[in-house]
Design a protein around this motif. Structure first.
Motif, PDB file in Angstrom:
ATOM      1  N   ALA A   1      11.378   3.203 -16.244  1.00 27.84           N
ATOM      2  CA  ALA A   1      10.301   3.976 -15.639  1.00 27.84           C
ATOM      3  C   ALA A   1       8.961   3.400 -16.087  1.00 27.84           C
ATOM      4  O   ALA A   1       8.884   2.733 -17.118  1.00 27.84           O
TER       5      ALA A   1
ATOM      6  N   GLN B   1      17.683   1.275 -16.330  1.00 29.44           N
ATOM      7  CA  GLN B   1      16.543   1.831 -15.620  1.00 29.44           C
ATOM      8  C   GLN B   1      15.287   1.668 -16.468  1.00 29.44           C
ATOM      9  O   GLN B   1      15.346   1.705 -17.693  1.00 29.44           O
TER      10      GLN B   1
ATOM     11  N   THR C   1      12.859   6.073  -5.989  1.00 27.65           N
ATOM     12  CA  THR C   1      11.839   7.108  -6.122  1.00 27.65           C
ATOM     13  C   THR C   1      12.429   8.428  -5.645  1.00 27.65           C
ATOM     14  O   THR C   1      12.915   8.515  -4.511  1.00 27.65           O
TER      15      THR C   1
ATOM     16  N   GLU D   1      12.980  12.818 -12.412  1.00 27.43           N
ATOM     17  CA  GLU D   1      12.951  11.998 -13.634  1.00 27.43           C
ATOM     18  C   GLU D   1      13.859  10.774 -13.548  1.00 27.43           C
ATOM     19  O   GLU D   1      13.831   9.917 -14.439  1.00 27.43           O
TER      20      GLU D   1
ATOM     21  N   THR E   1      13.392   8.650 -11.241  1.00 26.58           N
ATOM     22  CA  THR E   1      12.519   7.651 -10.636  1.00 26.58           C
ATOM     23  C   THR E   1      12.286   6.496 -11.597  1.00 26.58           C
ATOM     24  O   THR E   1      11.845   6.700 -12.730  1.00 26.58           O
ATOM     25  N   ALA E   2      12.614   5.296 -11.139  1.00 25.42           N
ATOM     26  CA  ALA E   2      12.530   4.116 -12.002  1.00 25.42           C
ATOM     27  C   ALA E   2      12.907   2.884 -11.182  1.00 25.42           C
ATOM     28  O   ALA E   2      13.410   2.993 -10.060  1.00 25.42           O
TER      29      ALA E   2
END
Length: 126
Positions: free
Chosen positions: A40, A38, A123, A89, A91-92
């Motif tokens: 971000a 991941q 998201t 958190e 989200t990436a």
């Protein structure tokens, strides 16, 4: 060459679930350990989970254990990431990756990856 195409990303509310898929083509899928990373915005690309060639060994980032599950289907040349109880958190952009390394150290760091997908955006709204 191995081509990796991710799917399944999108917008989800906190507490929800998503299942990412990564379809592989090209060289023999079972010759590669597979991983999800991941990234971000403004941050480095970090390991999420990895799985060995035969699926018997898995690795998870400590912060994600218990919420994410990696699996693979060598007959379908596909690796999955089931993500539950998602948090903002998480989200990436999530990248599928293939590694020819026989050692786990080679699967869980970007330097050990031979092939990358283009990524799929996840998201999580609060």
């Amino acid at each position: 060459q191995v081509q990796l195409v991710e799917s399944g990303g999108g917008l989800v509310q906190a507490g929800g679930s998503l299942r990412l898929s990564c379809a592989a083509s090209g060289r023999t899928f079972s010759n590669y350990a597979m991983a999800w990373f991941q990234q971000a915005p403004g941050k480095e690309r970090d390991i999420v989970a990895a799985i060995s060639r035969n699926g018997n060994t898995t690795y998870y980032a400590d912060s994600l254990k218990g919420r994410f599950t990696i699996s693979r289907d060598n007959a379908e040349n596909t690796v999955y990431l089931q993500m539950n109880n998602l948090k903002p958190e998480d989200t990436a952009v999530y990248y599928c990756a293939a590694s020819s390394s026989e050692r786990r150290a080679g699967w869980v760091h970007p330097s050990g990856i031979n092939y990358w997908g283009k990524g799929t955006l996840v998201t999580v709204s609060s």
